[in-house]
Design a protein around this motif. Structure first.
Motif, mmCIF file in Angstrom:
data_model
loop_
_atom_site.group_PDB
_atom_site.id
_atom_site.type_symbol
_atom_site.label_atom_id
_atom_site.label_comp_id
_atom_site.label_asym_id
_atom_site.label_seq_id
_atom_site.Cartn_x
_atom_site.Cartn_y
_atom_site.Cartn_z
ATOM 1 N N TYR A 157 0.316 -1.015 -0.209
ATOM 2 C CA TYR A 157 0.555 -0.249 0.253
ATOM 3 C C TYR A 157 1.120 0.980 0.234
ATOM 4 O O TYR A 157 0.754 2.369 -0.934
ATOM 5 N N GLY A 158 1.892 1.218 0.858
ATOM 6 C CA GLY A 158 2.566 2.181 0.900
ATOM 7 C C GLY A 158 3.401 2.628 -0.238
ATOM 8 O O GLY A 158 4.522 3.706 -0.614
ATOM 9 N N TYR A 159 3.677 1.798 -0.884
ATOM 10 C CA TYR A 159 4.732 1.574 -2.574
ATOM 11 C C TYR A 159 4.268 2.128 -3.437
ATOM 12 O O TYR A 159 4.373 2.994 -3.983
ATOM 13 N N ILE A 160 2.915 1.562 -3.471
ATOM 14 C CA ILE A 160 2.183 2.219 -4.410
ATOM 15 C C ILE A 160 1.988 3.368 -4.336
ATOM 16 O O ILE A 160 1.803 3.944 -5.329
ATOM 17 N N ALA A 161 1.463 4.139 -3.347
ATOM 18 C CA ALA A 161 1.241 5.861 -3.318
ATOM 19 C C ALA A 161 2.216 6.436 -3.054
ATOM 20 O O ALA A 161 2.137 7.326 -3.160
ATOM 21 N N GLN A 181 5.844 -7.431 -10.089
ATOM 22 C CA GLN A 181 5.556 -6.262 -11.552
ATOM 23 C C GLN A 181 4.446 -5.598 -11.377
ATOM 24 O O GLN A 181 4.348 -4.411 -11.986
ATOM 25 N N ARG A 182 3.066 -6.007 -10.868
ATOM 26 C CA ARG A 182 1.852 -5.306 -10.967
ATOM 27 C C ARG A 182 2.215 -4.389 -9.985
ATOM 28 O O ARG A 182 1.028 -2.753 -10.695
ATOM 29 N N ALA A 183 2.229 -4.914 -9.180
ATOM 30 C CA ALA A 183 2.347 -3.465 -7.755
ATOM 31 C C ALA A 183 3.448 -2.493 -8.680
ATOM 32 O O ALA A 183 2.858 -0.707 -8.833
ATOM 33 N N PHE A 184 4.731 -2.716 -9.121
ATOM 34 C CA PHE A 184 5.242 -0.952 -9.717
ATOM 35 C C PHE A 184 4.148 -0.872 -11.147
ATOM 36 O O PHE A 184 4.635 0.780 -11.459
ATOM 37 N N ASN A 224 -8.957 -5.324 -18.016
ATOM 38 C CA ASN A 224 -8.900 -3.858 -17.820
ATOM 39 C C ASN A 224 -8.551 -3.628 -16.264
ATOM 40 O O ASN A 224 -9.549 -2.282 -15.747
ATOM 41 N N SER A 225 -8.314 -4.160 -15.027
ATOM 42 C CA SER A 225 -7.375 -3.973 -13.927
ATOM 43 C C SER A 225 -6.701 -4.265 -13.741
ATOM 44 O O SER A 225 -5.630 -5.540 -14.474
ATOM 45 N N TYR A 226 -5.551 -4.218 -12.343
ATOM 46 C CA TYR A 226 -4.365 -4.313 -12.482
ATOM 47 C C TYR A 226 -4.876 -5.184 -10.564
ATOM 48 O O TYR A 226 -5.274 -4.872 -9.873
ATOM 49 N N GLY A 227 -3.395 -6.105 -9.782
ATOM 50 C CA GLY A 227 -3.626 -6.708 -8.477
ATOM 51 C C GLY A 227 -2.507 -6.590 -8.566
ATOM 52 O O GLY A 227 -1.341 -5.424 -8.789
ATOM 53 N N VAL A 228 -2.018 -6.112 -7.173
ATOM 54 C CA VAL A 228 -0.598 -6.145 -6.206
ATOM 55 C C VAL A 228 -0.115 -7.700 -5.373
ATOM 56 O O VAL A 228 0.622 -7.172 -4.721
ATOM 57 N N LYS A 229 -0.582 -8.479 -6.136
ATOM 58 C CA LYS A 229 -0.035 -9.327 -5.573
ATOM 59 C C LYS A 229 1.263 -10.057 -5.723
ATOM 60 O O LYS A 229 1.958 -10.880 -4.384
#
Length: 401
Positions: free
Chosen positions: A46-50, A130-133, A122-127
């Protein structure tokens, strides 16, 4: 002395905790295998994404970490293609690794439900990292776009949709909203035109958590301007529009989905019982019967408490199952009896943007605000510091070799 070779598949929270609890026993030689060279701290996504954390705050080099335990612990980066329990070998792309005991800790990935048309596309995951980035880059681009609109007297709202109001979805929404709220003075007031909507099919956010956690979290999200839609069933997702089953259409610029997981499976010559999430259903001792020397821990396995209730797929649960399996292996070698796996959730902390959190420990200690933030930070820092100290030792050994 002949060392027993223990192979651990997966460098997530469960895999690392298993290494930690087995590495101190000289009777074991340990090999940790993962397709990636790093451990990804998903709890800090959560903190990395933001933009609150950097890449080095959420990744740990597995080779240096393993080297920090000594020569009897090794890391191998490889794609795991299967397991042959009869031969007692792990099958990799170009070789086979024999084992005496095997711990499967392959984790889980985002479950983009097939019955929701267009969700995966049409959506992303964060598991995964690569997707979080990719998500972080997109969020920063959205903020930049709003900053550039300073000449527009009536800037349009820019919608971010988050499907799934569980722990990950709530934490990501809160952190993004807090970044926008706190920095709109420097970024420009147009940045506040970024709107965040949480969507969940359940009748509440954070389903399964206590009323204290749910109520305090809801108040915090509302104070951050986050729109919450519960009992909202997504029917299909198109580019720019989310269609609910009640006929409502929600426009969006960017969507992230955190509404479910599905286990990362392994090919095996022996049929394994799995649940609807693809998780392995083990025996009472987390063994994959009838092969008594094969265990499973973490998100890839169905875990229950003493009353038979399913445990949530969290880092805490993964670590408890790994500790149990490590102890079971030692007891087996010692000839000591092993009790069935029974664990419970000691507590939960929800990061809600900036220096605010909500927490509950042992069902009786309840905290919120800055105090909860400090406690959560203390737990996270303790975990990260332990990893870093081990890495420093491993890096020093590598440079001295």
């Amino acid at each position: 002395m002949q060392q027993e070779h223990i192979v651990i598949l997966g460098g997530g929270y469960g895999g690392l905790r298993a290494v930690e609890h087995l590495a101190g026993d000289p009777r074991f030689r340990i090999t940790l295998i993962d397709r990636h060279p790093y451990h990804y701290l998903q709890t800090e996504a959560y903190g990395y994404i933001a933009g609150r954390f950097d890449i080095h705050d959420i990744t740990i080099d597995l080779a240096n970490w393993c080297r920090g335990f000594g020569r009897h612990v090794a890391f191998k980066q490889a794609e795991i293609t299967g397991v042959d329990p009869e031969a007692k070998e792990v099958v990799l792309e170009h070789e086979r690794i024999p084992y005496d005991s095997l711990i499967v800790a392959t984790g889980a990935r985002t479950n983009f439900f097939a019955f929701i048309k267009g969700l995966r596309e049409n959506s992303y995951g964060v598991k995964n990292l690569q997707r979080a980035f990719a998500f972080r880059q997109t969020f920063e681009q959205l903020v930049y776009t709003k900053v550039e609109e300073t000449r527009d007297p009536e800037p349009a709202e820019l919608q971010i949709a988050i499907g799934g109001a569980g722990l990950s979805g709530v934490e990501i929404a809160a952190e993004m909203a807090d970044v926008i709220e706190k920095h709109h003075k420097t970024l420009g007031t147009n940045a506040k035109k970024i709107r965040i909507t949480l969507i969940d099919a359940a009748d509440t956010i954070l389903p399964g958590m206590s009323s204290y956690i749910v109520n305090r979290t809801a108040k915090r999200l509302e104070s951050l301007g986050i729109r919450i839609l519960t009992n909202a069933f997504i029917d299909r997702v198109e580019d720019g529009a989310i269609h609910l089953k009640d006929g409502t259409a929600l426009s969006y610029r960017f969507m992230i989905f955190t509404g479910g997981i599905i286990a990362n499976t392994l090919q095996s010559d022996v049929p394994l019982e799995t649940n609807r999430l693809g998780q392995i259903v083990p025996d009472a001792y987390l063994r994959l019967s009838p092969h008594m020397n094969v265990y499973a821990v973490g998100d890839c396995v169905e875990l229950k408490d003493a009353k038979g209730n399913l445990l949530p797929p969290t880092a805490q649960t993964a670590e408890k199952s790994a500790e149990y399996v490590a102890a079971s292996i030692r007891k087996r070698l010692n000839g000591d009896p092993v009790s069935p796996f029974h664990a419970k959730v000691d507590g939960v902390f929800v990061a809600l943007g900036g220096r605010y959190a909500v927490g509950e420990l042992f069902g009786i200690i309840r905290v919120s605000g800055y105090t909860a933030y400090l406690l959560k930070k203390l737990i996270t820092k303790g975990y990260y510091l332990g990893l870093k100290l081990r890495i420093n030792t491993g890096f020093k050994k590598r440079t001295e070799a």
